[in-house]
Scaffold this motif. Sequence first.
Motif, PDB file in Angstrom:
ATOM      1  N   LEU A   3       0.822  -1.211   0.000  1.00 15.72           N
ATOM      2  CA  LEU A   3       0.000   0.000   0.000  1.00 15.72           C
ATOM      3  C   LEU A   3       0.851   1.253   0.000  1.00 15.72           C
ATOM      4  CD1 LEU A   3      -2.705  -1.041   2.618  1.00 15.72           C
ATOM      5  CD2 LEU A   3      -2.956  -0.926   0.141  1.00 15.72           C
ATOM      6  N   ARG A  29      -1.215   6.310   4.661  1.00 14.94           N
ATOM      7  CA  ARG A  29      -1.471   4.870   4.794  1.00 14.94           C
ATOM      8  C   ARG A  29      -1.151   4.317   6.182  1.00 14.94           C
ATOM      9  NH1 ARG A  29      -5.140   3.850   1.761  1.00 14.94           N
ATOM     10  NH2 ARG A  29      -4.842   1.758   2.538  1.00 14.94           N
ATOM     11  N   ARG A  31      -2.398   4.938   9.233  1.00 17.79           N
ATOM     12  CA  ARG A  31      -3.573   4.584  10.028  1.00 17.79           C
ATOM     13  C   ARG A  31      -4.229   3.277   9.565  1.00 17.79           C
ATOM     14  NH1 ARG A  31      -9.162   7.680  10.219  1.00 17.79           N
ATOM     15  NH2 ARG A  31     -10.151   6.539  11.892  1.00 17.79           N
ATOM     16  N   PRO A  32      -4.512   3.103   8.250  1.00 14.53           N
ATOM     17  CA  PRO A  32      -5.103   1.820   7.835  1.00 14.53           C
ATOM     18  C   PRO A  32      -4.200   0.613   8.101  1.00 14.53           C
ATOM     19  CG  PRO A  32      -5.355   3.446   6.100  1.00 14.53           C
ATOM     20  CD  PRO A  32      -4.485   4.053   7.142  1.00 14.53           C
ATOM     21  N   ILE A  33      -2.905   0.791   7.954  1.00 12.44           N
ATOM     22  CA  ILE A  33      -1.980  -0.313   8.209  1.00 12.44           C
ATOM     23  C   ILE A  33      -2.000  -0.676   9.693  1.00 12.44           C
ATOM     24  CG2 ILE A  33       0.473  -0.946   8.279  1.00 12.44           C
ATOM     25  CD1 ILE A  33       0.761   0.688   5.651  1.00 12.44           C
ATOM     26  N   MET A  35      -4.406  -0.045  11.860  1.00 14.37           N
ATOM     27  CA  MET A  35      -5.721  -0.580  12.219  1.00 14.37           C
ATOM     28  C   MET A  35      -5.825  -2.060  11.846  1.00 14.37           C
ATOM     29  SD  MET A  35      -8.151   2.659  11.223  1.00 14.37           S
ATOM     30  CE  MET A  35      -9.591   1.667  11.072  1.00 14.37           C
ATOM     31  N   THR A  36      -5.326  -2.401  10.684  1.00 16.80           N
ATOM     32  CA  THR A  36      -5.350  -3.802  10.252  1.00 16.80           C
ATOM     33  C   THR A  36      -4.484  -4.664  11.158  1.00 16.80           C
ATOM     34  OG1 THR A  36      -5.696  -3.093   7.976  1.00 16.80           O
ATOM     35  CG2 THR A  36      -4.916  -5.346   8.304  1.00 16.80           C
ATOM     36  N   SER A  39      -6.103  -4.983  14.712  1.00 20.00           N
ATOM     37  CA  SER A  39      -7.281  -5.853  14.733  1.00 20.00           C
ATOM     38  C   SER A  39      -6.893  -7.324  14.553  1.00 20.00           C
ATOM     39  CB  SER A  39      -8.291  -5.431  13.672  1.00 20.00           C
ATOM     40  OG  SER A  39      -7.764  -5.601  12.375  1.00 20.00           O
ATOM     41  N   THR A  40      -5.916  -7.603  13.727  1.00 18.10           N
ATOM     42  CA  THR A  40      -5.458  -8.981  13.551  1.00 18.10           C
ATOM     43  C   THR A  40      -4.781  -9.499  14.814  1.00 18.10           C
ATOM     44  OG1 THR A  40      -5.123  -8.542  11.197  1.00 18.10           O
ATOM     45  CG2 THR A  40      -4.088 -10.520  12.091  1.00 18.10           C
ATOM     46  N   THR A  73       4.547  -5.796  11.020  1.00 18.81           N
ATOM     47  CA  THR A  73       4.089  -4.415  10.882  1.00 18.81           C
ATOM     48  C   THR A  73       5.219  -3.433  11.160  1.00 18.81           C
ATOM     49  OG1 THR A  73       1.859  -5.053  11.509  1.00 18.81           O
ATOM     50  CG2 THR A  73       2.411  -2.721  11.690  1.00 18.81           C
TER      51      THR A  73
END
Length: 115
Positions: A3, A29, A31-33, A35-36, A39-40, A73
């Motif tokens: 991404l 990008r 924040r979305p990274i 968040m993913t 959550s995982t 991450t």
Amino acid sequence: GILIVEFANQLRDEGKAVREALLDAITIRLRPILMTAVSTAAGAIPLILASGAGAESRAALGIVIFSGIITATILTLYIVPVFYARFAPYTKSPGYIAAVIRRLRRERPEATPAE
């Protein structure tokens, strides 16, 4: 990581410099990274904390998932931008290459096959 690279390439297509495009891509990008990843990793916590029959094997699996996501991450957020910043200045953006190909096709259309 994909991404960040894709978004940086899109920003380069819009005319931004490599460093500016990379910083914007990371900022947008991040924040979305995160968040993913969170959550995982959070989804693995019940595996880690489970009790009962087979809890040991589920806990081991949960620890591997949790630590793997966190490690991947962190590495992605540091390694990918470093490599992109290092190697992208020596390349053209994919949009630039596509534009060159389109221009060349317009200038020299394919010859019709001989019959």
